[in-house]
Scaffold this motif. Structure first.
Motif, PDB file in Angstrom:
ATOM      1  N   GLY A 169       6.363   7.256  -1.421  1.00 44.83           N
ATOM      2  CA  GLY A 169       5.123   7.088  -0.676  1.00 44.83           C
ATOM      3  C   GLY A 169       4.371   5.803  -0.952  1.00 44.83           C
ATOM      4  N   GLY A 170       4.858   5.013  -1.892  1.00 41.45           N
ATOM      5  CA  GLY A 170       4.181   3.750  -2.148  1.00 41.45           C
ATOM      6  C   GLY A 170       4.365   2.764  -1.007  1.00 41.45           C
ATOM      7  N   GLY A 171       3.637   1.667  -1.087  1.00 47.15           N
ATOM      8  CA  GLY A 171       3.750   0.653  -0.045  1.00 47.15           C
ATOM      9  C   GLY A 171       2.620  -0.340  -0.106  1.00 47.15           C
ATOM     10  N   GLN A 194      -3.281  11.815  -3.158  1.00 46.69           N
ATOM     11  CA  GLN A 194      -3.928  11.250  -1.973  1.00 46.69           C
ATOM     12  C   GLN A 194      -4.886  10.166  -2.440  1.00 46.69           C
ATOM     13  OE1 GLN A 194      -3.458  11.921   1.402  1.00 46.69           O
ATOM     14  NE2 GLN A 194      -4.779  10.133   1.677  1.00 46.69           N
ATOM     15  N   MET A 195      -4.664   8.966  -1.973  1.00 44.48           N
ATOM     16  CA  MET A 195      -5.471   7.828  -2.394  1.00 44.48           C
ATOM     17  C   MET A 195      -6.216   7.275  -1.184  1.00 44.48           C
ATOM     18  SD  MET A 195      -2.814   5.946  -4.993  1.00 44.48           S
ATOM     19  CE  MET A 195      -1.693   5.453  -3.689  1.00 44.48           C
ATOM     20  N   ASN A 196      -7.521   7.354  -1.238  1.00 46.87           N
ATOM     21  CA  ASN A 196      -8.369   6.846  -0.159  1.00 46.87           C
ATOM     22  C   ASN A 196      -9.218   5.699  -0.667  1.00 46.87           C
ATOM     23  OD1 ASN A 196      -7.405   8.940   1.498  1.00 46.87           O
ATOM     24  ND2 ASN A 196      -9.040  10.327   0.856  1.00 46.87           N
ATOM     25  N   ALA A 253      -7.117  -3.162   1.818  1.00 46.43           N
ATOM     26  CA  ALA A 253      -8.256  -2.569   1.122  1.00 46.43           C
ATOM     27  C   ALA A 253      -9.024  -1.648   2.069  1.00 46.43           C
ATOM     28  CB  ALA A 253      -9.165  -3.663   0.587  1.00 46.43           C
ATOM     29  N   GLY A 254      -9.412  -0.506   1.545  1.00 51.23           N
ATOM     30  CA  GLY A 254     -10.080   0.502   2.355  1.00 51.23           C
ATOM     31  C   GLY A 254      -9.151   1.517   2.978  1.00 51.23           C
ATOM     32  N   GLY A 255      -7.874   1.242   2.910  1.00 48.05           N
ATOM     33  CA  GLY A 255      -6.896   2.136   3.506  1.00 48.05           C
ATOM     34  C   GLY A 255      -6.518   3.282   2.586  1.00 48.05           C
ATOM     35  N   SER A 256      -5.538   4.060   3.038  1.00 52.60           N
ATOM     36  CA  SER A 256      -5.106   5.256   2.313  1.00 52.60           C
ATOM     37  C   SER A 256      -3.595   5.290   2.177  1.00 52.60           C
ATOM     38  CB  SER A 256      -5.561   6.518   3.053  1.00 52.60           C
ATOM     39  OG  SER A 256      -6.958   6.589   3.141  1.00 52.60           O
ATOM     40  N   LEU A 257      -3.148   5.956   1.136  1.00 51.82           N
ATOM     41  CA  LEU A 257      -1.738   6.257   0.933  1.00 51.82           C
ATOM     42  C   LEU A 257      -1.642   7.623   0.290  1.00 51.82           C
ATOM     43  CD1 LEU A 257      -0.119   3.006  -0.583  1.00 51.82           C
ATOM     44  CD2 LEU A 257       0.392   4.009   1.651  1.00 51.82           C
ATOM     45  N   ARG A 258      -0.525   8.299   0.521  1.00 53.90           N
ATOM     46  CA  ARG A 258      -0.260   9.538  -0.190  1.00 53.90           C
ATOM     47  C   ARG A 258       1.070   9.424  -0.917  1.00 53.90           C
ATOM     48  NH1 ARG A 258       0.489  15.903   1.522  1.00 53.90           N
ATOM     49  NH2 ARG A 258       2.543  15.177   2.238  1.00 53.90           N
ATOM     50  N   GLN A 295       5.788   1.504  -6.157  1.00 53.37           N
ATOM     51  CA  GLN A 295       4.848   0.386  -6.101  1.00 53.37           C
ATOM     52  C   GLN A 295       3.774   0.630  -5.048  1.00 53.37           C
ATOM     53  OE1 GLN A 295       4.798  -2.724  -7.921  1.00 53.37           O
ATOM     54  NE2 GLN A 295       2.792  -2.871  -6.909  1.00 53.37           N
ATOM     55  N   VAL A 296       2.538   0.424  -5.446  1.00 49.47           N
ATOM     56  CA  VAL A 296       1.404   0.441  -4.531  1.00 49.47           C
ATOM     57  C   VAL A 296       0.749  -0.931  -4.588  1.00 49.47           C
ATOM     58  CG1 VAL A 296      -0.873   1.394  -4.061  1.00 49.47           C
ATOM     59  CG2 VAL A 296       1.003   2.916  -4.715  1.00 49.47           C
ATOM     60  N   THR A 297       0.633  -1.561  -3.434  1.00 48.33           N
ATOM     61  CA  THR A 297       0.009  -2.870  -3.355  1.00 48.33           C
ATOM     62  C   THR A 297      -1.121  -2.816  -2.340  1.00 48.33           C
ATOM     63  OG1 THR A 297       2.112  -3.949  -3.878  1.00 48.33           O
ATOM     64  CG2 THR A 297       0.375  -5.321  -2.920  1.00 48.33           C
ATOM     65  N   VAL A 298      -2.304  -3.205  -2.779  1.00 50.19           N
ATOM     66  CA  VAL A 298      -3.485  -3.183  -1.920  1.00 50.19           C
ATOM     67  C   VAL A 298      -3.934  -4.624  -1.708  1.00 50.19           C
ATOM     68  CG1 VAL A 298      -5.792  -2.270  -1.557  1.00 50.19           C
ATOM     69  CG2 VAL A 298      -4.119  -0.953  -2.891  1.00 50.19           C
TER      70      VAL A 298
END
Length: 123
Positions: free
Chosen positions: A8-10, A82-84, A14-19, A118-121
């Protein structure tokens, strides 16, 4: 022991969401406390959130409180993050961990870890 696989990373603005999801193998998944940690380049691994065996209690780092939500589905052997309202400082490799000694924010008492996602914002 359990084997853990995160997904689910990606890349998100900024301000977006990922799960994120963490799928576990093993018949005793419901016995494990689960947690998410993250590690940014050049920084130490840090606790993000943890959940007890039945999902009744969750813990959050101050930096994510109110923005991130951890949950689990023991029928699917999966935990979710859940990341908001994501911020550039949330950029990191996120790892899930499993342990039988309850939620441990130090990371010392987890027996099993996933390979990370990996999560990249972007700002």
């Amino acid at each position: 022991q359990v084997q853990l696989v995160e997904s689910g990373g990606g890349l998100v603005q900024a301000g977006g969401s990922l799960r994120l999801s963490c799928a576990a193998s093993g018949r005793t998944f419901s016995s494990f406390a689960m947690a998410w940690f993250r590690q940014a380049p050049g920084k130490e691994r840090e606790f993000v959130t943890g959940i007890n065996w039945n999902g009744g209690t969750t813990y959050y780092a101050d930096s994510v409180l109110g923005r991130f939500t951890m949950s689990r589905d023991n029928t699917k052997n999966t935990v979710y993050l859940q990341m908001n309202s994501l911020k550039p400082e949330d950029t990191a490799v996120y790892y899930c961990a499993a342990g039988l000694r309850g939620v441990d924010q130090s990371g010392s008492y987890y027996s099993d870890w996933g390979q990370g996602t990996q999560v990249t914002v972007s700002s």
